[in-house]
Write a protein that holds these residues in place. Structure first.
Motif, PDB file in Angstrom:
ATOM      1  N   LEU A  71       0.818  -1.070   0.430  1.00 52.01           N
ATOM      2  CA  LEU A  71      -0.009  -0.083   0.506  1.00 52.01           C
ATOM      3  C   LEU A  71       0.324   1.290  -0.330  1.00 52.01           C
ATOM      4  CD1 LEU A  71      -3.068   1.373   0.056  1.00 52.01           C
ATOM      5  CD2 LEU A  71      -2.813   0.779   2.848  1.00 52.01           C
ATOM      6  N   GLU A  72       1.915   0.784   1.037  1.00 51.44           N
ATOM      7  CA  GLU A  72       2.398   2.386   1.213  1.00 51.44           C
ATOM      8  C   GLU A  72       3.720   2.737  -0.666  1.00 51.44           C
ATOM      9  OE1 GLU A  72       6.355   1.742   2.988  1.00 51.44           O
ATOM     10  OE2 GLU A  72       6.601   4.595   2.872  1.00 51.44           O
ATOM     11  N   LEU A  73       4.045   2.354  -1.008  1.00 43.74           N
ATOM     12  CA  LEU A  73       3.699   2.717  -2.610  1.00 43.74           C
ATOM     13  C   LEU A  73       2.609   2.718  -3.709  1.00 43.74           C
ATOM     14  CD1 LEU A  73       5.864   1.894  -4.839  1.00 43.74           C
ATOM     15  CD2 LEU A  73       5.263  -1.165  -5.180  1.00 43.74           C
ATOM     16  N   ARG A  74       1.827   1.969  -3.416  1.00 42.25           N
ATOM     17  CA  ARG A  74       0.808   1.883  -4.019  1.00 42.25           C
ATOM     18  C   ARG A  74       0.688   3.713  -3.999  1.00 42.25           C
ATOM     19  NH1 ARG A  74      -3.305  -1.139  -2.767  1.00 42.25           N
ATOM     20  NH2 ARG A  74      -2.568  -2.173  -1.546  1.00 42.25           N
ATOM     21  N   GLU A  75       0.585   4.311  -2.709  1.00 40.44           N
ATOM     22  CA  GLU A  75       0.516   5.492  -2.241  1.00 40.44           C
ATOM     23  C   GLU A  75       1.711   5.991  -2.737  1.00 40.44           C
ATOM     24  OE1 GLU A  75       0.208   4.888   2.000  1.00 40.44           O
ATOM     25  OE2 GLU A  75      -1.931   4.691   2.206  1.00 40.44           O
ATOM     26  N   GLU A  76       2.393   6.029  -2.521  1.00 43.18           N
ATOM     27  CA  GLU A  76       3.557   7.183  -3.505  1.00 43.18           C
ATOM     28  C   GLU A  76       3.390   6.804  -5.136  1.00 43.18           C
ATOM     29  OE1 GLU A  76       5.423   8.565  -2.455  1.00 43.18           O
ATOM     30  OE2 GLU A  76       6.312   8.413  -0.509  1.00 43.18           O
ATOM     31  N   ILE A  77       2.961   5.980  -5.515  1.00 38.70           N
ATOM     32  CA  ILE A  77       2.797   6.052  -6.986  1.00 38.70           C
ATOM     33  C   ILE A  77       1.614   6.881  -7.733  1.00 38.70           C
ATOM     34  CG2 ILE A  77       1.834   4.671  -9.092  1.00 38.70           C
ATOM     35  CD1 ILE A  77       2.765   2.279  -7.248  1.00 38.70           C
ATOM     36  N   ALA A  78       0.645   7.104  -6.498  1.00 37.90           N
ATOM     37  CA  ALA A  78      -0.679   7.645  -6.977  1.00 37.90           C
ATOM     38  C   ALA A  78       0.033   9.375  -6.595  1.00 37.90           C
ATOM     39  CB  ALA A  78      -1.999   7.712  -5.610  1.00 37.90           C
ATOM     40  N   ALA A  79       0.857   9.266  -5.523  1.00 37.95           N
ATOM     41  CA  ALA A  79       1.290  10.852  -5.697  1.00 37.95           C
ATOM     42  C   ALA A  79       2.155  11.305  -6.313  1.00 37.95           C
ATOM     43  CB  ALA A  79       2.389  11.096  -4.648  1.00 37.95           C
ATOM     44  N   TYR A  80       3.201  10.842  -7.251  1.00 41.93           N
ATOM     45  CA  TYR A  80       3.895  10.559  -8.462  1.00 41.93           C
ATOM     46  C   TYR A  80       2.759  10.771  -9.233  1.00 41.93           C
ATOM     47  CZ  TYR A  80       7.162   8.957 -12.177  1.00 41.93           C
ATOM     48  OH  TYR A  80       7.247   9.198 -13.468  1.00 41.93           O
ATOM     49  N   MET A  81       2.117  10.611  -9.368  1.00 41.08           N
ATOM     50  CA  MET A  81       1.075  10.237 -11.321  1.00 41.08           C
ATOM     51  C   MET A  81       0.414  11.842 -10.798  1.00 41.08           C
ATOM     52  SD  MET A  81       1.344   7.913 -12.839  1.00 41.08           S
ATOM     53  CE  MET A  81       0.792   7.545 -13.826  1.00 41.08           C
ATOM     54  N   GLU A  82      -0.110  11.642  -9.709  1.00 44.70           N
ATOM     55  CA  GLU A  82      -0.821  13.732  -9.863  1.00 44.70           C
ATOM     56  C   GLU A  82       0.530  14.235  -9.329  1.00 44.70           C
ATOM     57  OE1 GLU A  82      -3.815  14.549  -7.065  1.00 44.70           O
ATOM     58  OE2 GLU A  82      -3.374  16.174  -7.583  1.00 44.70           O
ATOM     59  N   ASN A  83       1.613  14.161  -8.903  1.00 41.80           N
ATOM     60  CA  ASN A  83       2.213  15.673  -9.136  1.00 41.80           C
ATOM     61  C   ASN A  83       3.147  15.093 -11.165  1.00 41.80           C
ATOM     62  OD1 ASN A  83       2.441  16.701  -6.864  1.00 41.80           O
ATOM     63  ND2 ASN A  83       3.861  14.386  -5.577  1.00 41.80           N
ATOM     64  N   SER A  84       3.837  14.365 -11.358  1.00 31.79           N
ATOM     65  CA  SER A  84       4.531  14.457 -12.054  1.00 31.79           C
ATOM     66  C   SER A  84       3.098  14.789 -13.305  1.00 31.79           C
ATOM     67  CB  SER A  84       5.551  13.617 -12.697  1.00 31.79           C
ATOM     68  OG  SER A  84       6.200  13.481 -11.468  1.00 31.79           O
ATOM     69  N   PHE A  85       1.984  13.923 -13.351  1.00 35.70           N
ATOM     70  CA  PHE A  85       1.111  13.594 -14.944  1.00 35.70           C
ATOM     71  C   PHE A  85       0.276  14.546 -14.657  1.00 35.70           C
ATOM     72  CE2 PHE A  85       3.954  10.422 -14.808  1.00 35.70           C
ATOM     73  CZ  PHE A  85       5.160  10.977 -15.832  1.00 35.70           C
ATOM     74  N   GLY A  86      -0.347  15.251 -13.322  1.00 40.52           N
ATOM     75  CA  GLY A  86      -1.340  15.937 -13.237  1.00 40.52           C
ATOM     76  C   GLY A  86      -2.589  14.490 -13.479  1.00 40.52           C
ATOM     77  N   LEU A  87      -2.336  13.693 -12.809  1.00 40.11           N
ATOM     78  CA  LEU A  87      -3.095  12.171 -12.829  1.00 40.11           C
ATOM     79  C   LEU A  87      -3.799  12.022 -11.519  1.00 40.11           C
ATOM     80  CD1 LEU A  87      -1.809  10.053 -15.899  1.00 40.11           C
ATOM     81  CD2 LEU A  87      -3.352  12.040 -15.788  1.00 40.11           C
ATOM     82  N   GLN A  88      -5.119  11.778 -11.113  1.00 41.80           N
ATOM     83  CA  GLN A  88      -5.450  10.836 -10.216  1.00 41.80           C
ATOM     84  C   GLN A  88      -5.466  10.179  -9.555  1.00 41.80           C
ATOM     85  OE1 GLN A  88      -8.272  14.160  -9.765  1.00 41.80           O
ATOM     86  NE2 GLN A  88      -6.451  14.687  -8.477  1.00 41.80           N
ATOM     87  N   TYR A  89      -5.295   9.037  -9.614  1.00 40.38           N
ATOM     88  CA  TYR A  89      -5.379   7.383  -9.413  1.00 40.38           C
ATOM     89  C   TYR A  89      -5.518   7.145  -8.102  1.00 40.38           C
ATOM     90  CZ  TYR A  89      -5.560   6.185 -14.453  1.00 40.38           C
ATOM     91  OH  TYR A  89      -5.407   6.471 -15.835  1.00 40.38           O
ATOM     92  N   SER A  90      -6.284   6.470  -7.585  1.00 44.72           N
ATOM     93  CA  SER A  90      -7.003   5.650  -6.376  1.00 44.72           C
ATOM     94  C   SER A  90      -5.847   4.734  -5.927  1.00 44.72           C
ATOM     95  CB  SER A  90      -8.053   5.126  -5.435  1.00 44.72           C
ATOM     96  OG  SER A  90      -8.024   4.241  -5.063  1.00 44.72           O
ATOM     97  N   ALA A  91      -4.971   5.525  -4.681  1.00 43.13           N
ATOM     98  CA  ALA A  91      -4.150   3.484  -4.327  1.00 43.13           C
ATOM     99  C   ALA A  91      -5.190   2.348  -4.277  1.00 43.13           C
ATOM    100  CB  ALA A  91      -3.325   3.950  -2.686  1.00 43.13           C
ATOM    101  N   SER A  92      -6.147   2.688  -3.686  1.00 48.26           N
ATOM    102  CA  SER A  92      -6.588   1.579  -3.313  1.00 48.26           C
ATOM    103  C   SER A  92      -7.913   0.946  -4.008  1.00 48.26           C
ATOM    104  CB  SER A  92      -8.365   2.060  -2.180  1.00 48.26           C
ATOM    105  OG  SER A  92      -8.706   2.452  -2.479  1.00 48.26           O
ATOM    106  N   ASN A  93      -8.017   1.542  -5.463  1.00 47.85           N
ATOM    107  CA  ASN A  93      -8.432   0.606  -6.404  1.00 47.85           C
ATOM    108  C   ASN A  93      -8.456   0.697  -8.046  1.00 47.85           C
ATOM    109  OD1 ASN A  93     -10.340   2.604  -6.657  1.00 47.85           O
ATOM    110  ND2 ASN A  93     -11.720   1.888  -5.344  1.00 47.85           N
ATOM    111  N   GLU A  94      -7.234   1.805  -7.980  1.00 50.94           N
ATOM    112  CA  GLU A  94      -7.085   2.257  -9.515  1.00 50.94           C
ATOM    113  C   GLU A  94      -5.626   1.811  -9.928  1.00 50.94           C
ATOM    114  OE1 GLU A  94     -10.863   5.075 -11.036  1.00 50.94           O
ATOM    115  OE2 GLU A  94      -9.010   5.691  -9.637  1.00 50.94           O
ATOM    116  N   MET A  95      -5.147   1.091  -9.062  1.00 48.69           N
ATOM    117  CA  MET A  95      -3.712   0.939  -9.467  1.00 48.69           C
ATOM    118  C   MET A  95      -3.224  -1.010  -9.398  1.00 48.69           C
ATOM    119  SD  MET A  95      -1.191   3.593  -7.999  1.00 48.69           S
ATOM    120  CE  MET A  95      -1.730   4.338  -7.730  1.00 48.69           C
ATOM    121  N   ILE A  96      -2.305  -2.047  -9.863  1.00 51.03           N
ATOM    122  CA  ILE A  96      -1.461  -2.795  -9.856  1.00 51.03           C
ATOM    123  C   ILE A  96      -0.151  -2.706  -9.713  1.00 51.03           C
ATOM    124  CG2 ILE A  96      -1.380  -4.851 -10.065  1.00 51.03           C
ATOM    125  CD1 ILE A  96      -4.512  -4.897 -11.356  1.00 51.03           C
TER     126      ILE A  96
END
Ligand SMILES: Cc1ncc(COP(=O)(O)O)c(C=O)c1O
Lengths: 389, 166
Positions: A71-96
């Motif tokens: 989960l910690e990694l997914r949360e980092e990915i979510a933050a990264y996608m938001e900060n770098s590309f302006g995309l919002q994906y939920s760490a809990s159910n929108e990424m693998i």
């Protein structure tokens, strides 16, 4: 005695071995080869990232993680996608978190393709797309792009191959092998086609970090496209982590759930130590990534200009670390050119035809090599050209 | 001095490899050779690029005698000039290879090179500690250099990639 071959599935039998393989075999046996055939960074993963993985091992994190990844990694990915590309994906159910972008591609295709469905692949293209479509039971449909358009696909070219069976299009920007990056306008044109025909877009954005002139735009950032986009990315290229086998896929909830079903049965989870490394890469790796991007950019500038100077016409690629010069003026096929260059001057490049029909007449040169190697390879290619043509 | 993006790139390239040819630098930053030459000249004239030198691993050279010491120096700063005056008195000695003003437990860090421990010891006892403003010195001898100015002394890692990959 029964022939072992009869055990094989038809699907696998019909798969063609990659043309890259043949060149690997040719080059691997030779001494003193300068290889521009490598599809990965020349940087070793930064020490802080390697150290984080070592620490995780020392602490005994050697078990499975959640199917979707830590989960910690997914949360980092979510933050990264938001900060770098302006995309919002939920760490809990929108990424693998996946085993490389490669596995992400596999589960994406298997989640959307039914037997006989067609998936459009824009050529020249990364060699895995069509085989992966076939393995998912679908039919890979190649669409050819033109050098004059910088190998960007036009809506008309897409319309020509779309049928009622077309389910998805695979996009790759920045592109392997051409280095072409699609800008917002290009993506919008494709978006219109996708919308009109209700297609899924599988967007391979593994080279997103490596764009040199313009800011990278994700297909998922185009208006109304997020819902039909499966975004594929990972750590291999931008973070120089190919061997760790770590990537990820982001998509709307329903699509993610479908992919997670495949992932949980076929893979369980991505390697745990690599996931710990990736957390460190996202938390503190930004400066390293910037440094590598700068370094590639300089080498691109040097290499592409030098190619043009020695008479191999090459457009300036906006991203990735490939130059895709034309060798048409030599009158050789790309395979003949690559083979002779290898034998006579010991420079390994990849013939463009392995990336599809429209790659013919070109060679792929990776400039993820040291400046000395690039300089030497230019010298050798110049000599090769002057001798023959 | 505020550098342009191109100037900054040139500085970075030369800091990494001072022997990079001007023609290559020009290509790398996408400017003409004349322009690159002019920019480098400007950087030199403004003392942004101070000098071009090599990093030498003297320990590889047999018969070479030499030791390096880092000396922590406590001094009394002088009204009006602070540490600058005493710093100048120290860095003018040719034995002094580097000199930094430090925060923390001491004031000046002096890097001294000599042929032997004795030579360095003599320098410290006769030249350095006898200076008026110097209160105390602590000398550390360097036993082995692993990394210097961002360069690792052992041979770099070999390219472990397979020769052709997708
Ligand atoms: C376009 C593209 N997609 C995906 C991949 C696979 O990346 P990964 O190492 O994350 O599986 C590559 C690697 O060469 C690539 O070039």
């Amino acid at each position: 005695m029964k022939q072992t071959k009869t055990y094989l599935s038809k699907t696998v039998e019909e798969l063609k071995p990659s043309g890259i393989r043949r060149f690997f075999d040719l080059a691997a046996g030779m001494e003193g080869v300068i290889s521009l055939g490598v599809g990965e960074p020349d940087f070793v993963t930064s020490w802080s990232v390697r150290e984080a993985a070592i620490l995780s091992l020392e602490q005994g994190y050697t078990s499975y993680t959640a199917n979707a990844g830590l989960l910690e990694l997914r949360e980092e990915i979510a933050a990264y996608m938001e900060n770098s590309f302006g995309l919002q994906y939920s760490a809990s159910n929108e990424m693998i978190v996946t085993v490389g972008a490669s596995q992400a591609l596999d589960i994406a295709l298997r989640a959307v393709v039914d037997p006989g469905d067609e998936v459009i692949v824009i050529e020249p293209s990364f060699v895995s797309y069509i085989p992966l479509v076939n393995l998912a039971g679908g039919k890979g449909v190649a669409v050819q792009t033109k050098k004059e358009n910088d190998f960007k696909v036009t809506p008309a070219e897409l319309e020509e191959v779309i049928t009622h069976r077309t389910k998805a299009i695979i996009l790759c920007s920045p592109n392997n092998p051409t280095g072409t990056m699609l800008n917002e306008q290009d993506l919008e044109a494709i978006a219109t086609v996708a919308k009109n025909h209700d297609l899924v877009i599988i967007s391979d954005e593994i080279y997103a970090e490596l764009s040199y002139d313009e800011k990278f735009v994700s297909f998922a950032a185009i208006e109304e496209m997020r819902e039909r986009t499966i975004l594929i990315s990972g750590f291999s290229k931008g973070f120089a982590m190919t061997g760790w086998r770590l990537g990820f896929v982001c998509a709307p909830k329903e699509l993610t759930e479908a992919m997670l079903k495949i992932h949980q049965y076929a893979m369980m989870c991505a390697p745990t130590m690599a996931q710990f490394a990736a957390i460190e890469a996202l938390k503190h790796g930004n400066e390293d990534v910037n440094g590598m991007r700068k370094s590639y950019r300089r080498r691109r500038n040097y290499f592409v200009q030098s190619l043009n100077e020695i008479g191999l016409e090459c457009h300036t690629p906006g991203g990735a670390f490939y130059a895709f010069p034309s060798i048409e003026r030599t009158g050789l096929t790309s395979e003949q050119f690559a083979e002779r260059l290898l034998v006579e001057e010991k420079v390994a490049v990849v013939p463009g035809n392995v990336f599809g029909q429209s790659g013919e007449g070109h060679i792929r040169c990776s400039y993820a090599s040291s400046m000395e190697q690039l300089q030497e390879s230019i010298k050798r290619m110049k000599r090769f050209l002057e001798r023959q043509f | 001095m505020k550098l342009t993006e191109k100037e900054l790139e040139i500085v970075e390239i030369l800091e990494q490899d001072a022997r990079t040819k001007v023609v290559d630098i020009a290509k790398m930053v996408n400017i003409s050779v004349n322009e690159a030459e002019a920019l480098i000249k400007k950087l030199e004239e403004n003392n942004v690029i101070v000098q071009y030198s090599s990093i030498v691993d003297w320990s590889k050279i047999s018969g070479h005698e030499g030791v390096t010491a880092m000396i922590d120096v406590k001094v009394t700063p002088k009204r009006g000039v602070g540490f600058d005056e005493i710093a100048e008195r120290i860095y003018r000695f040719k034995e002094v290879k580097a000199l930094y003003l430090m925060s923390g437990a001491y004031d000046l860090s002096v890097i001294v090179e000599g042929k032997s421990m004795n030579e360095v010891a003599n320098f410290v006892s006769q030249k350095l500690s006898t200076l008026d403003s110097v209160l105390s010195t602590t000398t550390h001898f360097i036993l082995k250099k692993y990394k210097h100015d961002g360069t690792i002394f052992e041979k770099g890692e070999k390219d472990k990639r397979i020769v052709v990959s997708p």
